[in-house]
Design a protein around this motif. Structure first.
Motif, PDB file in Angstrom:
ATOM      1  N   GLU A  37       0.820  -1.209   0.000  1.00  0.00           N
ATOM      2  CA  GLU A  37       0.000   0.000   0.000  1.00  0.00           C
ATOM      3  C   GLU A  37       0.860   1.268   0.000  1.00  0.00           C
ATOM      4  O   GLU A  37       0.461   2.298  -0.556  1.00  0.00           O
ATOM      5  CB  GLU A  37      -0.939  -0.003   1.201  1.00  0.00           C
ATOM      6  N   GLU A  38       2.032   1.191   0.619  1.00  0.00           N
ATOM      7  CA  GLU A  38       2.920   2.357   0.699  1.00  0.00           C
ATOM      8  C   GLU A  38       3.933   2.397  -0.453  1.00  0.00           C
ATOM      9  O   GLU A  38       4.850   3.216  -0.450  1.00  0.00           O
ATOM     10  CB  GLU A  38       3.652   2.345   2.039  1.00  0.00           C
ATOM     11  N   MET A  39       3.744   1.497  -1.431  1.00  0.00           N
ATOM     12  CA  MET A  39       4.568   1.452  -2.641  1.00  0.00           C
ATOM     13  C   MET A  39       6.042   1.156  -2.346  1.00  0.00           C
ATOM     14  O   MET A  39       6.934   1.527  -3.120  1.00  0.00           O
ATOM     15  CB  MET A  39       4.475   2.780  -3.414  1.00  0.00           C
ATOM     16  N   ARG A  40       6.314   0.493  -1.233  1.00  0.00           N
ATOM     17  CA  ARG A  40       7.690   0.097  -0.935  1.00  0.00           C
ATOM     18  C   ARG A  40       8.035  -1.243  -1.574  1.00  0.00           C
ATOM     19  O   ARG A  40       9.206  -1.626  -1.648  1.00  0.00           O
ATOM     20  CB  ARG A  40       7.896   0.034   0.573  1.00  0.00           C
ATOM     21  N   ALA A  41       7.016  -1.956  -2.013  1.00  0.00           N
ATOM     22  CA  ALA A  41       7.212  -3.243  -2.688  1.00  0.00           C
ATOM     23  C   ALA A  41       5.966  -3.539  -3.497  1.00  0.00           C
ATOM     24  O   ALA A  41       4.901  -2.951  -3.263  1.00  0.00           O
ATOM     25  CB  ALA A  41       7.460  -4.354  -1.661  1.00  0.00           C
ATOM     26  N   GLU A  42       6.117  -4.437  -4.471  1.00  0.00           N
ATOM     27  CA  GLU A  42       4.973  -4.878  -5.260  1.00  0.00           C
ATOM     28  C   GLU A  42       4.797  -6.385  -5.075  1.00  0.00           C
ATOM     29  O   GLU A  42       5.783  -7.121  -4.993  1.00  0.00           O
ATOM     30  CB  GLU A  42       5.154  -4.549  -6.743  1.00  0.00           C
ATOM     31  N   PRO A  43       3.544  -6.849  -5.011  1.00  0.00           N
ATOM     32  CA  PRO A  43       3.321  -8.291  -4.836  1.00  0.00           C
ATOM     33  C   PRO A  43       3.766  -9.066  -6.060  1.00  0.00           C
ATOM     34  O   PRO A  43       3.758  -8.553  -7.180  1.00  0.00           O
ATOM     35  CB  PRO A  43       1.805  -8.390  -4.639  1.00  0.00           C
ATOM     36  N   LYS A  44       4.157 -10.322  -5.843  1.00  0.00           N
ATOM     37  CA  LYS A  44       4.504 -11.199  -6.954  1.00  0.00           C
ATOM     38  C   LYS A  44       3.254 -11.456  -7.791  1.00  0.00           C
ATOM     39  O   LYS A  44       2.129 -11.327  -7.316  1.00  0.00           O
ATOM     40  CB  LYS A  44       5.076 -12.519  -6.433  1.00  0.00           C
ATOM     41  N   ILE A  45       3.478 -11.867  -9.021  1.00  0.00           N
ATOM     42  CA  ILE A  45       2.363 -12.040  -9.947  1.00  0.00           C
ATOM     43  C   ILE A  45       1.366 -13.074  -9.442  1.00  0.00           C
ATOM     44  O   ILE A  45       0.162 -12.933  -9.648  1.00  0.00           O
ATOM     45  CB  ILE A  45       2.886 -12.422 -11.361  1.00  0.00           C
ATOM     46  N   GLU A  46       1.854 -14.126  -8.739  1.00  0.00           N
ATOM     47  CA  GLU A  46       0.915 -15.127  -8.248  1.00  0.00           C
ATOM     48  C   GLU A  46      -0.020 -14.560  -7.186  1.00  0.00           C
ATOM     49  O   GLU A  46      -1.187 -14.965  -7.090  1.00  0.00           O
ATOM     50  CB  GLU A  46       1.645 -16.361  -7.712  1.00  0.00           C
ATOM     51  N   ILE A  47       0.475 -13.587  -6.410  1.00  0.00           N
ATOM     52  CA  ILE A  47      -0.370 -12.922  -5.412  1.00  0.00           C
ATOM     53  C   ILE A  47      -1.388 -12.024  -6.101  1.00  0.00           C
ATOM     54  O   ILE A  47      -2.566 -11.981  -5.727  1.00  0.00           O
ATOM     55  CB  ILE A  47       0.491 -12.102  -4.431  1.00  0.00           C
ATOM     56  N   VAL A  48      -0.948 -11.302  -7.135  1.00  0.00           N
ATOM     57  CA  VAL A  48      -1.862 -10.441  -7.896  1.00  0.00           C
ATOM     58  C   VAL A  48      -3.001 -11.280  -8.479  1.00  0.00           C
ATOM     59  O   VAL A  48      -4.178 -10.897  -8.425  1.00  0.00           O
ATOM     60  CB  VAL A  48      -1.110  -9.708  -9.018  1.00  0.00           C
ATOM     61  N   LEU A  49      -2.667 -12.441  -9.035  1.00  0.00           N
ATOM     62  CA  LEU A  49      -3.686 -13.318  -9.616  1.00  0.00           C
ATOM     63  C   LEU A  49      -4.674 -13.799  -8.569  1.00  0.00           C
ATOM     64  O   LEU A  49      -5.884 -13.849  -8.809  1.00  0.00           O
ATOM     65  CB  LEU A  49      -3.015 -14.519 -10.293  1.00  0.00           C
ATOM     66  N   LYS A  50      -4.177 -14.163  -7.392  1.00  0.00           N
ATOM     67  CA  LYS A  50      -5.062 -14.655  -6.328  1.00  0.00           C
ATOM     68  C   LYS A  50      -6.009 -13.555  -5.856  1.00  0.00           C
ATOM     69  O   LYS A  50      -7.196 -13.805  -5.625  1.00  0.00           O
ATOM     70  CB  LYS A  50      -4.221 -15.190  -5.168  1.00  0.00           C
ATOM     71  N   ILE A  51      -5.483 -12.338  -5.704  1.00  0.00           N
ATOM     72  CA  ILE A  51      -6.329 -11.218  -5.271  1.00  0.00           C
ATOM     73  C   ILE A  51      -7.391 -10.925  -6.321  1.00  0.00           C
ATOM     74  O   ILE A  51      -8.572 -10.740  -6.001  1.00  0.00           O
ATOM     75  CB  ILE A  51      -5.465  -9.965  -4.991  1.00  0.00           C
ATOM     76  N   ALA A  52      -6.978 -10.889  -7.589  1.00  0.00           N
ATOM     77  CA  ALA A  52      -7.922 -10.603  -8.673  1.00  0.00           C
ATOM     78  C   ALA A  52      -9.016 -11.657  -8.738  1.00  0.00           C
ATOM     79  O   ALA A  52     -10.209 -11.335  -8.852  1.00  0.00           O
ATOM     80  CB  ALA A  52      -7.171 -10.524 -10.007  1.00  0.00           C
ATOM     81  N   ASN A  53      -8.637 -12.934  -8.661  1.00  0.00           N
ATOM     82  CA  ASN A  53      -9.625 -14.014  -8.733  1.00  0.00           C
ATOM     83  C   ASN A  53     -10.540 -14.013  -7.515  1.00  0.00           C
ATOM     84  O   ASN A  53     -11.740 -14.269  -7.629  1.00  0.00           O
ATOM     85  CB  ASN A  53      -8.918 -15.363  -8.861  1.00  0.00           C
TER      86      ASN A  53
END
Length: 219
Positions: A37-53
């Protein structure tokens, strides 16, 4: 930089979740969510996919758009699971070989319907399979795709076999699992990993030809 962090923060607040509660859903820590949330890191693509789904949000929207509260509230109502859409385009539901599954990928050759799915705008009537690419997968020396990409492979039918020559493809059978490059000599087709390993295909066999269609890559 993507909008994932901002969108996670909005999602969490709209859904009434603390950072700890949001993290617990995806096996993450409160610190993970805070850093996103504070833009200090970005989630890995597998996490992005899980959140989106999990929230019924197209992956492209989660990454690229600055989602509004109304959009977040309406996604689950608008994106029906039987006819998912993105900007008027139909979203295909694609079986996904996750990293954990890749450790024993050959066992899934007859179980594609048991894999988790991701939704993506793919313009073809053919079947697809997606894969979380990682360095442990055997590939040719000139493959040139980075780890953590999502690869999409299209099943090629006999009318399109002429498109295979020099294309990358997936060997996905009960005995073998690797990415190679197709070669064609007259009516003989092979998928070549390197000078020591290749698989020759019989045209009468169904479902052997998986051609690399595209990739989804973190930027």
């Amino acid at each position: 930089m993507s909008n994932v962090g901002n969108n996670i923060k909005k999602l969490r607040k709209v859904k009434g979740l603390s950072q700890q509660a949001f993290g617990d859903v995806f096996n993450l820590t409160r610190g993970n969510i805070s850093s996103y949330e504070e833009m200090r890191a970005e989630p890995k693509i597998e996490i992005v996919l899980k959140i989106a789904n999990y929230f019924g949000i197209p992956v492209q929207h989660l990454i690229e758009k600055n989602l509004s509260v109304n959009e977040i509230l309406n996604f689950n109502d608008y994106f029906q699971p039987d006819i998912p859409t993105l900007g008027g385009k139909r979203l295909s539901q694609v079986p996904l070989l996750e990293r954990e599954a890749l450790l024993d990928a050959c066992t899934y050759v007859s179980k594609l319907n048991e894999l988790p799915v991701i939704e993506f705008p793919l313009q073809s009537r053919n079947r697809f399979i997606a894969m979380e690419y990682m360095d442990a997968i055997p590939v040719p020396g000139d493959f040139g795709i980075t780890a953590q990409s999502i690869l999409f492979f299209e099943e090629i039918d006999i009318d399109s076999l002429h498109t295979l020559n020099n294309a990358f493809g997936l060997c996905f059978s009960a005995e073998e699992f690797f990415i190679g490059k197709y070669t064609m000599v007259e009516r003989e087709i092979s998928l070549v990993l390197n000078a020591w390993k290749k698989v020759d295909f019989v045209l009468a066999e169904k479902g052997n030809f998986w051609k690399l269609y595209g990739k989804f890559e973190r930027i």
